[in-house]
Every structure is written in structure tokens, then in C-alpha cells.
Design a protein around this motif. Structure first.
Motif, mmCIF file in Angstrom:
data_model
loop_
_atom_site.group_PDB
_atom_site.id
_atom_site.type_symbol
_atom_site.label_atom_id
_atom_site.label_comp_id
_atom_site.label_asym_id
_atom_site.label_seq_id
_atom_site.Cartn_x
_atom_site.Cartn_y
_atom_site.Cartn_z
ATOM 1 N N GLU A 69 -1.321 1.422 5.668
ATOM 2 C CA GLU A 69 -2.709 1.008 5.774
ATOM 3 C C GLU A 69 -3.582 1.849 4.839
ATOM 4 O O GLU A 69 -3.345 3.048 4.653
ATOM 5 N N VAL A 70 -4.578 1.200 4.237
ATOM 6 C CA VAL A 70 -5.493 1.907 3.338
ATOM 7 C C VAL A 70 -6.459 2.743 4.177
ATOM 8 O O VAL A 70 -7.187 2.206 5.017
ATOM 9 N N GLY A 71 -6.456 4.062 3.970
ATOM 10 C CA GLY A 71 -7.328 4.963 4.701
ATOM 11 C C GLY A 71 -8.700 5.067 4.072
ATOM 12 O O GLY A 71 -8.958 4.502 2.995
ATOM 13 N N PRO A 72 -9.606 5.817 4.686
ATOM 14 C CA PRO A 72 -10.982 5.938 4.175
ATOM 15 C C PRO A 72 -11.063 6.614 2.811
ATOM 16 O O PRO A 72 -12.031 6.409 2.074
ATOM 17 N N ASP A 73 -10.061 7.423 2.474
ATOM 18 C CA ASP A 73 -10.075 8.120 1.186
ATOM 19 C C ASP A 73 -9.059 7.533 0.212
ATOM 20 O O ASP A 73 -8.742 8.154 -0.815
ATOM 21 N N ASP A 74 -8.515 6.353 0.526
ATOM 22 C CA ASP A 74 -7.496 5.726 -0.310
ATOM 23 C C ASP A 74 -8.072 4.556 -1.096
ATOM 24 O O ASP A 74 -9.095 3.984 -0.724
ATOM 25 N N VAL A 75 -7.378 4.202 -2.147
ATOM 26 C CA VAL A 75 -7.720 3.027 -2.942
ATOM 27 C C VAL A 75 -6.444 2.222 -3.145
ATOM 28 O O VAL A 75 -5.421 2.778 -3.545
ATOM 29 N N GLN A 76 -6.491 0.925 -2.858
ATOM 30 C CA GLN A 76 -5.339 0.062 -3.087
ATOM 31 C C GLN A 76 -5.440 -0.543 -4.479
ATOM 32 O O GLN A 76 -6.456 -1.136 -4.835
ATOM 33 N N VAL A 77 -4.375 -0.386 -5.268
ATOM 34 C CA VAL A 77 -4.371 -0.848 -6.652
ATOM 35 C C VAL A 77 -3.315 -1.932 -6.820
ATOM 36 O O VAL A 77 -2.165 -1.763 -6.380
ATOM 37 N N LYS A 78 -3.697 -3.039 -7.407
ATOM 38 C CA LYS A 78 -2.756 -4.101 -7.731
ATOM 39 C C LYS A 78 -2.127 -3.787 -9.076
ATOM 40 O O LYS A 78 -2.816 -3.714 -10.093
ATOM 41 N N ILE A 79 -0.800 -3.569 -9.092
ATOM 42 C CA ILE A 79 -0.104 -3.185 -10.313
ATOM 43 C C ILE A 79 0.061 -4.398 -11.226
ATOM 44 O O ILE A 79 0.596 -5.428 -10.822
ATOM 45 N N ILE A 80 -0.394 -4.255 -12.464
ATOM 46 C CA ILE A 80 -0.270 -5.305 -13.463
ATOM 47 C C ILE A 80 0.922 -5.031 -14.371
ATOM 48 O O ILE A 80 1.670 -5.920 -14.738
ATOM 49 N N CYS A 81 1.106 -3.769 -14.727
ATOM 50 C CA CYS A 81 2.174 -3.408 -15.657
ATOM 51 C C CYS A 81 2.681 -2.007 -15.322
ATOM 52 O O CYS A 81 1.920 -1.146 -14.891
ATOM 53 N N ASP A 82 3.968 -1.787 -15.502
ATOM 54 C CA ASP A 82 4.585 -0.494 -15.233
ATOM 55 C C ASP A 82 5.663 -0.275 -16.282
ATOM 56 O O ASP A 82 6.550 -1.121 -16.451
ATOM 57 N N SER A 83 5.593 0.813 -17.007
ATOM 58 C CA SER A 83 6.561 1.073 -18.065
ATOM 59 C C SER A 83 7.580 2.120 -17.625
ATOM 60 O O SER A 83 7.489 2.670 -16.525
#
Length: 230
Positions: A23-37
Motif C-alpha cells: 500500500e502507498v503510505g503518506p510519504d510514498d509515491v507510486q511510479v508507473k514504470i515506462i522503461c527499465d534498462s
């Protein structure tokens, strides 16, 4: 929320696993990954497993997600919650512009063979035909406006099409704006503890998204009809 990730389980043991995100906490940011090398250090870890100095000893029990230099976008709801509606809109628009520009030129630079590596031939031909039609710019706007149609791969396809990047960015961003405003507003309302209007926006977005998925084939057929008109 479930997602998929390539994880290291041991020496020469990489697996595509389905995992549950915390779960995303109050100090977290959820990032949608577009690319990973990957880089040479990633390769060495995959070969050596727990014998690599930067791989933990209990990797078999606690597999490590592999990757290097991730690129992604902050999920819009979180942006609205963290930054407020105005700043969130500016940040998300800038992020989308940068990401779409990079993927457009990446597709253009590496060409059709590169794009075919992660997009099926049928889908590639279908969307390339739509974007290269005489109504291609109108179709581009509608593709980004209509929910239920994957947006990320369209940037790569636009890069190998004959579209002018200025018009592609303008029309795709205009198409994105209604969805961005809705999701950012929902995050901002949650941050202000105004849950009822946030739930209403969420419910409306779900209905529109579900309708977009259900009628996806009809939408594609209509877009093809538009693309064939003079």
C-alpha cells in the motif's frame, strides 16, 4: 495491486513473477514504470547470484527485482495528493511531454524492427495505418482521448510513422488532458479529506474506462472509418 517484475532468485535464475505491491503510505509515491534498462552490473548479478557482493545472501527466499535506471511517471492521483491540483497538472504534463518526446525519437531512431520487439505485427500495422491515414492527426487525438486504449506504445508507433512530432505532441496532450484533470482532481480531493466527490470522480472514471474496454473493437472500427474518409 498486482504487477509483474523480473526477479533474481539465484545464480542464472531470473523469473518473471507476479507480485503484490504494498500500500502507498503518506510519504510514498507510486511510479508507473515506462522503461527499465540493464547494465553490466545487472548481468554480473544475474550470473553470480548470491555470490555477487551486492546481492543479499537470502535472495532465494527474498528475490530481488532486477533493473537499472528506471524511467516512469508518477501516478496522477498521487501527484494531485502530494502537490495539489495546479502544480500536479504542470508536473504531469511536463513529465508526459518529456516521456513522449523521448519515446517518439527512440522509435524513430531504432526503427520498425525495434518496435516490433514488444508490439505484435498486427497491432503495429493497425495503428501505423491509422496514424498515417489522411485523418491521422484526428485519429491521434481520439486515441489519446478515449479510455481503454493503451497509450504508451503509441509514442513508439508515432515515431516510425510519418507524423510531425509537433502536432503529435500537441494533439496527444490535448487528448490526455480530460483524464489527467479527473485523476489529479481526485488525488487533490483525497488530500483535502473530501472523499465523497473523490469517490464520485473515481466511479465515473471506472464507468468510462469499462465502456472504453467493452466497446474497444467498435471504437477501432469507427477510427478506421474516419481514417478512410477524405
Amino acid at each position: 495491486m498486482n504487477t509483474k517484475a523480473v526477479r533474481l532468485h539465484g545464480k542464472n535464475d531470473l523469473r518473471l513473477d507476479e507480485i503484490t505491491l504494498p500500500e502507498v503510505g503518506p510519504d510514498d509515491v507510486q511510479v508507473k514504470i515506462i522503461c527499465d534498462s540493464v547494465c553490466m552490473s545487472t548481468y554480473k548479478r544475474a550470473i553470480l547470484g548470491e555470490n555477487h557482493k551486492r546481492v543479499h545472501d537470502d535472495v532465494a527466499e527474498h528475490p530481488a527485482i532486477m533493473g537499472h535506471e528506471f524511467a516512469g511517471e508518477i501516478v496522477q492521483v498521487a501527484a494531485g495528493l502530494i502537490f495539489g491540483p495546479v502544480k500536479a497538472f504542470i508536473y504531469v504534463i511536463l513529465g508526459c511531454l518529456i516521456g513522449q518526446t523521448l519515446t517518439f525519437y527512440l522509435g524513430k531512431l531504432l526503427g520498425r524492427d525495434f518496435v516490433k520487439a514488444f508490439i505484435s505485427q498486427d497491432k503495429l500495422e493497425h495503428y501505423t495505418g491509422l496514424l498515417n491515414s489522411r485523418k491521422g492527426y484526428t485519429v491521434c487525438f481520439l486515441l489519446y482521448l478515449i479510455p481503454g486504449i493503451p497509450k504508451d506504445f503509441l509514442c513508439y508507433i508515432a515515431g516510425i510513422s510519418g507524423m510531425d512530432i509537433k502536432y503529435f505532441l500537441l494533439l496527444s496532450m490535448l487528448g490526455r488532458i480530460p483524464g489527467l484533470i479527473g485523476s489529479i482532481a481526485m488525488g487533490s480531493l483525497i488530500g483535502e479529506d473530501r472523499l465523497v466527490p473523490a469517490i464520485i470522480i473515481f466511479a465515473a472514471a471506472c464507468v468510462v474506462a469499462v465502456l472504453g474496454v467493452i466497446y474497444r473493437d467498435k471504437i477501432h472500427t469507427k477510427l478506421e472509418e474516419i481514417s478512410e474518409k477524405i
